[in-house]
Design a protein around this motif. Structure first.
Motif, short mmCIF file in Angstrom:
data_model
loop_
_atom_site.label_atom_id
_atom_site.label_comp_id
_atom_site.label_asym_id
_atom_site.label_seq_id
_atom_site.Cartn_x
_atom_site.Cartn_y
_atom_site.Cartn_z
N ILE A 55 0.84 -1.21 0.00
CA ILE A 55 0.00 0.00 0.00
C ILE A 55 0.87 1.25 0.00
N ARG A 66 2.95 1.54 -3.36
CA ARG A 66 2.15 1.70 -4.58
C ARG A 66 1.26 2.95 -4.52
N ASP A 67 0.60 3.14 -3.35
CA ASP A 67 -0.42 4.20 -3.26
C ASP A 67 -0.02 5.37 -2.38
N ALA A 76 -2.65 6.79 1.65
CA ALA A 76 -3.55 5.66 1.38
C ALA A 76 -3.57 4.69 2.55
N ASN A 106 -5.82 6.09 5.07
CA ASN A 106 -7.21 5.88 4.62
C ASN A 106 -7.71 4.49 4.98
N HIS A 107 -6.85 3.48 4.78
CA HIS A 107 -7.24 2.11 5.13
C HIS A 107 -7.55 2.00 6.62
N SER A 121 7.03 1.36 -8.40
CA SER A 121 5.92 1.67 -7.50
C SER A 121 4.90 0.54 -7.47
N ASP A 122 4.96 -0.39 -8.41
CA ASP A 122 3.98 -1.48 -8.34
C ASP A 122 4.62 -2.76 -7.78
#
Ligand SMILES: [Zn+2]
Length: 355
Positions: free
Chosen positions: A230, A233-234, A238, A241-242, A281-282
């Motif tokens: 997370i 990547r985000d 983020a 947020n989770h 990033s992925d």
């Protein structure tokens, strides 16, 4: 230059954020602080939010000097803040305090420091390492903890039980056998967990306060591998947020008993430079063994065993010169430490036994 990404958010938008984070990509430094408040008179007119907003910038500055160890950088920053409010009762046990996490790239090394409620997640080339300072958890009285978690969030009964637990925990703040946080005394810096890893073996180093690590530790709503995915990547926002989504689904604390509906959260992800370009990033980490570091204050006769296998991990004895000699089962030559100096022991699985 290192790459950094960070986010912080108060648990309650109507109250001050007592978490703090910043980064200095030029000097490869990232810092997360989690202010520690106390439900009693603190002897300080400034407050916890003020404290972290002074300690943070001072720490960014002292840690930017590559010739200074992170423990010394923390000690110097503590001194700096103490000098800013000499009229307050700095020896009051409840004086404003903060948990501290620092990551710093220095050449091909990534130095880290963790003190109290900050978690460091190291995404390495072959595994994810998680460093937490469990002394702060062990400083909670189990009966008072259970009473706080048993009450319904938002009730007066819950607030009173949490305050009882926190004021009891205060008795073990910055004393031997208890837990250590940055406050007004520079000597606490020597009890921080510290270490370093080769920077070219680290994809990312993420520091987070317990308002974010609770996603794994309290809610069991993600694994550390998920957290790495997370954040990389985000982004750190983020991840927060989770956490907030999980908390919003359980406003009364029925499913996940806790001390507050949401805690202040701060996340800071530092990626060392000169790492492999295939870490993009992925990047999704594969499942890995999770390791944890545990801190012990060293006295002669302490023996640390792995809880699962009863394997001897470390032992301490008095050395010829009157210092303490720590022998690690797997780790080469003994280390000579001062009495009560902190040593971190890394084992796989749960907390090791100590006898
Ligand atoms: Zn003050």
């Amino acid at each position: 230059m290192t790459t950094t990404a960070m986010a912080t958010r108060p648990g309650n938008p109507d109250r001050d954020n007592e978490d703090w984070t910043d980064s200095d990509p030029d000097n490869g430094v990232a810092v997360v602080l989690d202010g520690v408040s106390a439900p009693v008179d603190t002897g300080c007119e400034h407050g916890v939010a003020w404290y972290v907003n002074q300690l943070g910038p001072a720490l960014m500055q002292s840690a930017a000097d590559p010739g200074t160890s992170l423990a010394t950088a923390l000690a110097d920053a503590i001194d700096h803040v103490a000098d800013l409010h000499p009229g307050c009762q700095l020896d009051n046990p409840a004086t404003p305090a903060a948990a501290v996490g620092i990551a710093r790239q220095r050449g091909n090394w990534l130095d880290w420091l963790v003190l109290a409620d900050i978690t460091l997640v190291l995404h390495r080339t072959d595994r994810v390492d998680v460093v937490s300072d469990h002394r702060v958890d062990h400083a909670l009285d189990p009966n008072l903890l259970n009473a706080a978690l048993a009450a319904t969030l938002g009730t007066d009964e819950h607030a009173a039980a949490v305050a009882d637990m926190a004021s009891d925990q205060l008795k073990r703040r910055n004393v031997h056998g208890g837990y250590w946080v940055a406050s007004s005394d520079r000597t606490v810096a020597r009890y921080a967990l510290t270490g370093r890893v080769r920077a070219d073996q680290v994809h990312s180093a993420t520091l987070m306060s317990d308002g974010a690590s609770c996603l794994v530790n309290t809610y069991n709503a993600a694994t550390w591998d998920d957290v790495v995915t997370i954040v990389e990547r985000d982004g750190p926002d983020a991840l927060i947020n989770h956490v907030r989504d999980v908390e919003a689904a359980d406003p009364d604390g029925t499913r996940w008993p806790r001390f507050k509906p949401s805690d202040d959260a701060a996340v800071n992800c530092l990626r060392p430079h000169d790492t492999e370009d295939d870490v993009t990033s992925d990047c999704i980490p594969t499942p890995r063994t999770h390791w944890k570091a545990f801190a012990y204050e060293i006295e002669p006769g302490i023996r640390v065993r792995s809880r699962g296998s009863d394997r001897l991990v470390a032992s301490a004895a008095t050395s010829d010169d009157g210092n303490i000699e720590v022998l690690f089962a797997d780790d080469g030559p003994p280390r000579v430490l001062r009495r009560n100096q902190m040593v971190s022991v890394v084992v796989d699985g749960g907390a090791p036994n100590r006898d």
